[in-house]
Design a protein around this motif. Structure first.
Motif, PDB file in Angstrom:
ATOM      1  N   GLU A 142       0.839  -1.206   0.000  1.00 50.90           N
ATOM      2  CA  GLU A 142       0.000   0.000   0.000  1.00 50.90           C
ATOM      3  C   GLU A 142       0.870   1.250   0.000  1.00 50.90           C
ATOM      4  O   GLU A 142       1.098   1.864   1.036  1.00 50.90           O
ATOM      5  N   VAL A 143       1.327   1.602  -1.201  1.00 52.42           N
ATOM      6  CA  VAL A 143       2.153   2.795  -1.356  1.00 52.42           C
ATOM      7  C   VAL A 143       1.444   3.761  -2.296  1.00 52.42           C
ATOM      8  O   VAL A 143       0.716   3.358  -3.182  1.00 52.42           O
ATOM      9  N   GLY A 144       1.665   5.041  -2.067  1.00 48.82           N
ATOM     10  CA  GLY A 144       1.039   6.041  -2.911  1.00 48.82           C
ATOM     11  C   GLY A 144       0.505   7.172  -2.066  1.00 48.82           C
ATOM     12  O   GLY A 144       0.849   7.309  -0.881  1.00 48.82           O
ATOM     13  N   LEU A 145      -0.317   7.986  -2.691  1.00 55.00           N
ATOM     14  CA  LEU A 145      -0.798   9.226  -2.073  1.00 55.00           C
ATOM     15  C   LEU A 145      -1.458   9.006  -0.710  1.00 55.00           C
ATOM     16  O   LEU A 145      -2.322   8.149  -0.548  1.00 55.00           O
ATOM     17  N   THR A 146      -1.023   9.796   0.262  1.00 56.50           N
ATOM     18  CA  THR A 146      -1.699   9.940   1.548  1.00 56.50           C
ATOM     19  C   THR A 146      -1.966  11.428   1.715  1.00 56.50           C
ATOM     20  O   THR A 146      -1.053  12.237   1.555  1.00 56.50           O
ATOM     21  N   THR A 149      -8.181  14.941   4.095  1.00 55.97           N
ATOM     22  CA  THR A 149      -9.350  15.319   3.298  1.00 55.97           C
ATOM     23  C   THR A 149     -10.204  16.353   4.012  1.00 55.97           C
ATOM     24  O   THR A 149     -11.127  16.899   3.439  1.00 55.97           O
ATOM     25  N   TRP A 151     -12.200  15.652   6.367  1.00 59.82           N
ATOM     26  CA  TRP A 151     -13.458  15.052   6.807  1.00 59.82           C
ATOM     27  C   TRP A 151     -13.560  15.023   8.325  1.00 59.82           C
ATOM     28  O   TRP A 151     -12.581  14.751   9.022  1.00 59.82           O
ATOM     29  N   ASP A 274     -15.124  -1.072   4.080  1.00 63.19           N
ATOM     30  CA  ASP A 274     -13.910  -0.509   3.496  1.00 63.19           C
ATOM     31  C   ASP A 274     -12.952  -0.271   4.671  1.00 63.19           C
ATOM     32  O   ASP A 274     -13.224   0.568   5.528  1.00 63.19           O
ATOM     33  N   LYS A 276      -9.881   1.159   6.378  1.00 63.79           N
ATOM     34  CA  LYS A 276      -9.025   2.313   6.106  1.00 63.79           C
ATOM     35  C   LYS A 276      -7.714   2.261   6.866  1.00 63.79           C
ATOM     36  O   LYS A 276      -6.757   2.911   6.489  1.00 63.79           O
TER      37      LYS A 276
ATOM     38  N   MET B 209     -12.251  18.279   0.056  1.00 62.14           N
ATOM     39  CA  MET B 209     -12.501  16.936  -0.456  1.00 62.14           C
ATOM     40  C   MET B 209     -13.529  16.202   0.394  1.00 62.14           C
ATOM     41  O   MET B 209     -14.089  15.194  -0.024  1.00 62.14           O
ATOM     42  N   ALA B 210     -13.760  16.714   1.605  1.00 62.14           N
ATOM     43  CA  ALA B 210     -14.705  16.039   2.488  1.00 62.14           C
ATOM     44  C   ALA B 210     -16.138  16.204   1.996  1.00 62.14           C
ATOM     45  O   ALA B 210     -17.024  15.458   2.406  1.00 62.14           O
ATOM     46  N   THR B 293     -15.071  12.180   0.678  1.00 63.51           N
ATOM     47  CA  THR B 293     -13.909  11.306   0.870  1.00 63.51           C
ATOM     48  C   THR B 293     -13.482  11.395   2.322  1.00 63.51           C
ATOM     49  O   THR B 293     -13.185  12.480   2.817  1.00 63.51           O
ATOM     50  N   VAL B 294     -13.474  10.275   2.991  1.00 61.98           N
ATOM     51  CA  VAL B 294     -13.120  10.250   4.404  1.00 61.98           C
ATOM     52  C   VAL B 294     -11.608  10.216   4.582  1.00 61.98           C
ATOM     53  O   VAL B 294     -11.050  10.971   5.370  1.00 61.98           O
ATOM     54  N   SER B 295     -10.935   9.341   3.837  1.00 61.70           N
ATOM     55  CA  SER B 295      -9.480   9.343   3.959  1.00 61.70           C
ATOM     56  C   SER B 295      -8.783   8.792   2.722  1.00 61.70           C
ATOM     57  O   SER B 295      -9.328   7.964   2.000  1.00 61.70           O
ATOM     58  N   VAL B 296      -7.584   9.318   2.487  1.00 55.70           N
ATOM     59  CA  VAL B 296      -6.726   8.876   1.382  1.00 55.70           C
ATOM     60  C   VAL B 296      -5.431   8.400   2.025  1.00 55.70           C
ATOM     61  O   VAL B 296      -4.737   9.191   2.672  1.00 55.70           O
ATOM     62  N   ARG B 297      -5.152   7.120   1.908  1.00 55.34           N
ATOM     63  CA  ARG B 297      -3.965   6.551   2.573  1.00 55.34           C
ATOM     64  C   ARG B 297      -3.301   5.539   1.673  1.00 55.34           C
ATOM     65  O   ARG B 297      -3.959   4.620   1.174  1.00 55.34           O
ATOM     66  N   GLY B 298      -2.005   5.656   1.494  1.00 55.95           N
ATOM     67  CA  GLY B 298      -1.238   4.652   0.745  1.00 55.95           C
ATOM     68  C   GLY B 298      -1.770   4.404  -0.652  1.00 55.95           C
ATOM     69  O   GLY B 298      -1.801   3.267  -1.121  1.00 55.95           O
ATOM     70  N   ARG B 300      -4.810   4.704  -1.715  1.00 52.23           N
ATOM     71  CA  ARG B 300      -6.162   4.136  -1.728  1.00 52.23           C
ATOM     72  C   ARG B 300      -7.129   5.157  -1.157  1.00 52.23           C
ATOM     73  O   ARG B 300      -6.833   5.795  -0.147  1.00 52.23           O
ATOM     74  N   THR B 301      -8.280   5.324  -1.818  1.00 50.21           N
ATOM     75  CA  THR B 301      -9.242   6.320  -1.366  1.00 50.21           C
ATOM     76  C   THR B 301     -10.645   5.730  -1.305  1.00 50.21           C
ATOM     77  O   THR B 301     -10.939   4.741  -1.990  1.00 50.21           O
ATOM     78  N   ASP B 302     -11.489   6.308  -0.478  1.00 50.63           N
ATOM     79  CA  ASP B 302     -12.905   5.984  -0.482  1.00 50.63           C
ATOM     80  C   ASP B 302     -13.649   7.152  -1.110  1.00 50.63           C
ATOM     81  O   ASP B 302     -13.217   8.297  -1.017  1.00 50.63           O
TER      82      ASP B 302
END
Lengths: 337, 337
Positions: A142-146, A149, A151, A274, A276, B209-210, B293-298, B300-302
């Motif tokens: 799990e690498v990439g954008l963090t 947001t 929220w 999902d 997180k 983004m929220a 969008t609740v969170s963006v991590r590694g 991966r996004t919802d």
């Protein structure tokens, strides 16, 4: 050294998954984890979470440099499950470098729940009860954008005693009160047995169905030392007795009934989770859930659940489609969903 | 008399599903409905929605006193789809009196997308691209509790010119402006071709983004007379270019890049749609989406989407798990999801 699971031995025994062969496993659905006569949807989903972990450890141990844990579960509940043995089947739909996807099913002997289940019954004709897809990923892939947001749960949760409005969880757990929050007793403990495995806290002021909040500690079969694990989190995403009490009241009003009107069953049709954030190996003492219902129409409801940890990080987002039916449908002989 | 579908002839042609036998159907994925080289997830999901309708009309015409329409779709996107023919398979997992559940798959010839697709290619070795469960119910079976929940999008949407803060959609569509709302041009029209089939409006003030809001009219292949149908709604639940622009900006900042940093692809891993209200047979001119969008991590996004009609009723609630990857992964030869 085997580290004891943070969710305790009682829950560990209840979600046990044992290999039969490379793609078939067995489990046993327990009486203690039922709503009425039917095992709780969050509990059976926790068994399927464990199935995914067990399957990769057992059948694909070298696929990833670390455990492959579910990032998404999409389950459909076809027929009422019953206390007793269950057969779990796995298909490797995709084994990939970043994510893998399993198709999973839970079946039970066709007559189960109508007589006494026995371990030998897994040889009988099987009926499909739950099916779905589980997507897994190892943490290292799990690498990439963090990115933040912005929220936050809206409307804002009820205030605790801390200067920033947060809840002092030590005080809440100790005295049963903190700020606007207090410990609650759950309605219908006999029927809603499966939801008794939590120590639950809510705001004193009634909230709307659009936003029901809870703080919860995991107390499986009364175990005071248990903490939330990833499997227990799955159970929690389907555990929101206060939101169901709100539905109870509305159903009772709609029927013009009194207390008896509150006797409803909310079977899950579809549950999606999902994931997180992976919980630490030592578990979490407390988790917060924001439960939201957008609309209730024609006996069908949605329930959206966002689970956060004490540090305010989102752990899981779950959604489900549920039905609102009389409790007699739970206990009756012919399931007609 | 056959009533023309409100979504127009171009979209109708693009989502056509033709029976091969009782449980097998064919479709053709169109170039116009792609992101880069890959057909849009909302578009392929609309084809699977149509598959469920077609299957009940074709194979189970007498099961219900009226059309069985999806109430829940749970789809998993395993491998990149490609322009060209697709084979759709259906299993009747449960045929019930209130709800029925289908297992559906979309497969394509193994080499599709790497050469020129041809209609004859459906005879070749097939590769599984999309799979999932669709639960359907006829409208007449949906009886039971209906109750207001008090849910409203929070934070409140940007104001329109109406005294109650609502948007005057006639003014917005006519002049391109109303209150704080205005028509927008979409970024990357060449790459994000599939999202060009909407006439889109958003608040002038940037949002977080929220909570990203849009009002949209359906304009499939430029058709100015088209309206939102249930199938077009499925496409809309995966169409939120403004929310993706927000991710683009964050990704560009994270990479320290300029414009080129915006070139990302957001493949859907899992898409779940909960249908709360059937759209009228004449369709809807406008639909509003709240995208969260609740969170963006590694990487991966919802993405949670709540769709409402002009009367403020919730039409659908959708959630998806998506990845954030470089656009080169869309166009490259080896899909590695």
């Amino acid at each position: 050294m085997v580290v004891a699971p943070p969710h305790g031995t009682a829950f560990e025994a209840a979600i046990q998954v044992n290999p039969i062969n490379s793609h078939q496993y067995s489990a046993y659905l327990r009486q203690d984890w039922c709503i009425g006569a039917v095992p709780h949807g969050g509990y059976t989903s926790a068994i399927l979470y464990r199935l995914a972990l067990t399957h990769f450890a057992h059948t694909h141990p070298l696929q990833y440099r670390g455990p492959a844990t579910p990032i998404a579960m999409q389950l459909t509940f076809l027929r009422r499950t019953a206390v007793g043995p269950a057969l779990l089947n796995v298909q490797d739909v995709k084994i990939g470098s970043r994510t893998s996807t399993l198709h999973v099913t839970l079946t039970q002997p066709k007559q189960s729940g109508r007589g006494v289940g026995s371990e030998g019954a897994v040889q009988e004709e099987q009926e499909l009860k739950i099916a779905g897809y589980i997507t897994v990923s190892p943490a290292h892939a799990e690498v990439g954008l963090t990115a933040p947001t912005g929220w936050a749960p809206l409307p804002m949760p009820a205030r605790g005693s801390r200067p920033d409005g947060g809840v002092d969880l030590v005080a809440l757990g100790g005295s049963g009160r903190d700020g606007e929050w207090e410990r609650i007793q759950l309605p219908f403990p006999e029927f809603r047995r499966a939801t008794q495995h939590v120590d639950l806290y809510s705001p004193r002021q009634p909230t709307t169905m659009a936003a029901v909040d809870q703080w919860a500690r995991f107390r499986p079969e009364g175990d005071q030392t248990a903490r939330w694990s990833n499997e227990a989190l799955v159970y929690l995403t389907d555990t929101f007795p206060l939101a169901l009490s709100g539905l109870d009241q509305r159903a009772a009003t709609a029927e013009g009934g009194g207390e008896a009107g509150g006797r409803h069953w909310y079977p899950t049709v579809a549950l999606n989770i999902d994931f997180k954030k992976r919980l630490p190996a030592t578990g979490e003492a407390w988790l917060y859930s924001r439960v939201q219902t957008v609309s209730v129409r024609g006996g069908r409801t949605d329930l959206g659940v966002t689970v956060m940890d004490a540090a305010g990080q989102v752990v899981a987002v779950a959604t489900q489609v549920g039905l609102v039916v009389s409790a007699s449908r739970n206990l009756g002989r012919r399931p007609k969903l």
